[in-house]
Structure formats: C-alpha cells, structure tokens
Write a protein that holds these residues in place. Structure first.
Motif, PDB file in Angstrom:
ATOM      1  N   ILE A  11      92.175 -94.557  93.661  1.00  0.00           N
ATOM      2  CA  ILE A  11      92.403 -95.145  94.968  1.00  0.00           C
ATOM      3  C   ILE A  11      93.029 -96.501  94.684  1.00  0.00           C
ATOM      4  O   ILE A  11      92.668 -97.157  93.703  1.00  0.00           O
ATOM      5  CB  ILE A  11      91.042 -95.318  95.704  1.00  0.00           C
ATOM      6  N   GLU A  21      92.946-101.154  98.500  1.00  0.00           N
ATOM      7  CA  GLU A  21      92.128-100.474  99.490  1.00  0.00           C
ATOM      8  C   GLU A  21      90.654-100.767  99.217  1.00  0.00           C
ATOM      9  O   GLU A  21      89.875-100.980 100.141  1.00  0.00           O
ATOM     10  CB  GLU A  21      92.402 -98.970  99.434  1.00  0.00           C
ATOM     11  N   ARG A  55      90.082-104.247 100.471  1.00  0.00           N
ATOM     12  CA  ARG A  55      90.016-104.302 101.932  1.00  0.00           C
ATOM     13  C   ARG A  55      88.669-103.795 102.418  1.00  0.00           C
ATOM     14  O   ARG A  55      88.053-104.378 103.314  1.00  0.00           O
ATOM     15  CB  ARG A  55      91.136-103.451 102.542  1.00  0.00           C
ATOM     16  N   THR A  56      88.215-102.713 101.804  1.00  0.00           N
ATOM     17  CA  THR A  56      86.953-102.110 102.230  1.00  0.00           C
ATOM     18  C   THR A  56      85.784-103.077 102.086  1.00  0.00           C
ATOM     19  O   THR A  56      84.913-103.140 102.947  1.00  0.00           O
ATOM     20  CB  THR A  56      86.664-100.830 101.412  1.00  0.00           C
TER      21      THR A  56
END
Lengths: 152, 152
Positions: free
Chosen positions: B18, B22, B25-26
DNA sequence: TATGAAAGACCTAGACT
DNA sequence: AGTCTAGGTCTTTCATA
C-alpha cells in the motif's frame, strides 16, 4: 499465464512491495505493461494478496501450536472448519484425509491464551469430538513461498 | 514500539504493498515520519519481509501435506530441521514438544512429487527414524497474520 | 499486448522544530 | 521524533501500434 508472468511472480515472491518500475527494468519491459500484467494476475486471483511477515516474538505471539481436531461426523467438517477459520489466532485450517480430522495452526501468546482458546472456542463446539494439541518448541522455517515452474 | 507502530503494522497486515502516503493519511502523520518508522521496524526485524500470496492451485501446487518426522535422537533435531528447511517445497518446519518430532508442511503438485520428496529427500536422511504423512483434502484458511495487541 | 508520453501521485532526504 | 519542502522517481491512463 506465460513465461513473463512467471518472471514477474518470481520477482514478487522474492520481495513484494518492490516498485513496479524495478520489476519492469528487471525483465526489460515498459512499466505500464508490467502494471497491466500484475493487475490481471490479481483479477484472475493468481495473486491473492500481499502480506507483511511480522516477527511473532515481538507481539506476544511467541507460541505456535498445532491442534488436531476430530469432528463428531464427517458432514460437520465444512462448517466446523469455517468457524475455526474465523478465530483470529488461527492461521491455518486444513481438512486432513483419513480420520474426519481438522488440523489447525495457532499463534498465541502462551499457555494461558492457548488453553483458553482451546477450551472456550474449540472444544466447546458441539461438532468437536476430541482435540490433540502439539506445541512447537522452535520453528526452522515459516513461509508462504511456493515453487514456481520455469515454463508454462 | 508504541501505539503508532501498532497502527502502522495493522494497516500493513491488512494490505502490504500500500502506498506510504496512504498509511500516513490514515494515521494522520507526515509521510516521512511513517517512512522512518517503517524503516526502523524493518531494521529491528519486527517487519521481516513482504510476501505475495499466490494461489497454489494455479501452479501445480495443489497438494498440501503435513509430514511428522521422528528423528533418531533428540540431538539430531536442529540439523535435521535446518536441512528440511532448505527444501523448496517445504514451507514450514517446526520442532514439536513431546516426541523428538519435526512437523513440516509441504506444497507439492501431487502424489508423485510428494512421494518422491519424502523418499529421496526426507526418509533417506540418516537422522530420520520414521515419517507419518497427512494429506490435506481442503484448506479453509492459510494466512500469516498474527493478532496484534491494541497497546504496548 | 506492448510502447511511450504526460500528468499526477508518491518517495525521500534534508532543514528545521 | 515530528513537520514541511522540493526534486526526483514512480504510477497510471491513454493514444497508438
């Protein structure tokens, strides 16, 4: 699936989480072509996913155990297997030929957790006739790699 | 290792490969901070690697088998285990408590390959006293995921 | 199916807090 | 340990062969 796909998969099996471009450079192809192939392999469920391999010792999952589970009747195998598969600490569930038996692999923090798991989530299932637990003292290899053919 | 590390690992366990951003951000952190943490986790061997999970059925590895291997003497366990670990089709090697026994997990294309493996690479080792083979008719779960704690 | 180009997303080192 | 910035790299879509 052709030779090129196999090459890609071999590279990914060595090290998933490698940039696409690096794969494409290795096999001498445009990145977009590689991307397309990987996407197709995922869509065809040949690639089923990407996993991190964590060091279990660092998370209180130092204990590996196998539990052989005999079900009361052969017809109970599927449902029992599926239910066992939902247990988080259960990594593997296999139906073994020969004795109406399921074999599961468990990662737990220690004796206590293992005992609790077996007693409260396994042995108390009505379809479970008997269990036999094998505790691993050490593990020499744990991998999901499979042998890939050189050609199709 | 703190709560943030655990968050990162949980995300990676759901889906390795991934994008870093990301993840960042999570969990609401700068990408570079996440990168630094992941690098440290790798360096500390908490993250041991990233694996593709391939569909074994597509590669003539449709057969899963467990072989319980009794060694001639307890002192032979380590060397035998290490040697078994070098066999490509052997995915796991565990030393089980209680009977000088190694348990291995094999992926093979079928009966023929399995038999050949057992006879020419396992049973003929001088430290191997006896083997017992269990063939899986079906597998309900196969994963390397471990249960991560919520806190440290 | 492959390539190549182009826009946008991502990575990552470094300066700074 | 974290943020921010900026350049370089990577991804991904699309036109084209």
């Amino acid at each position: 699936m052709d030779k090129t796909d196999l090459e890609i998969l071999k590279i990914l099996q060595k090290k998933a989480r490698i940039p696409n471009v690096e794969v494409s450079r290795t096999i001498g192809m445009a990145p977009s072509a590689v991307l397309e192939r990987i996407k197709k392999l995922e869509a065809k469920n040949i690639i089923q996913g990407y996993e991190v391999r964590l060091n279990p010792d660092m998370f209180g999952c130092a204990m590996t155990a196998f539990v052989s589970i005999q079900v009361t009747r052969p017809s109970k195998v599927r449902k029992t297997g599926e239910q066992l598969a939902t247990i988080e600490q259960v990594q593997e569930v296999h139906y073994l030929a020969g004795g109406d038996t399921l074999m599961i692999k468990i990662k737990a923090s220690g004796n206590m957790e293992l005992e609790k798991l077996i007693q409260t989530r396994i042995a108390d299932m009505s379809s479970v006739k008997a269990t036999k637990t094998f505790i691993a003292l050490s593990s020499f290899k744990e991998s999901a790699k499979i042998r890939l053919p050189d050609e199709v």
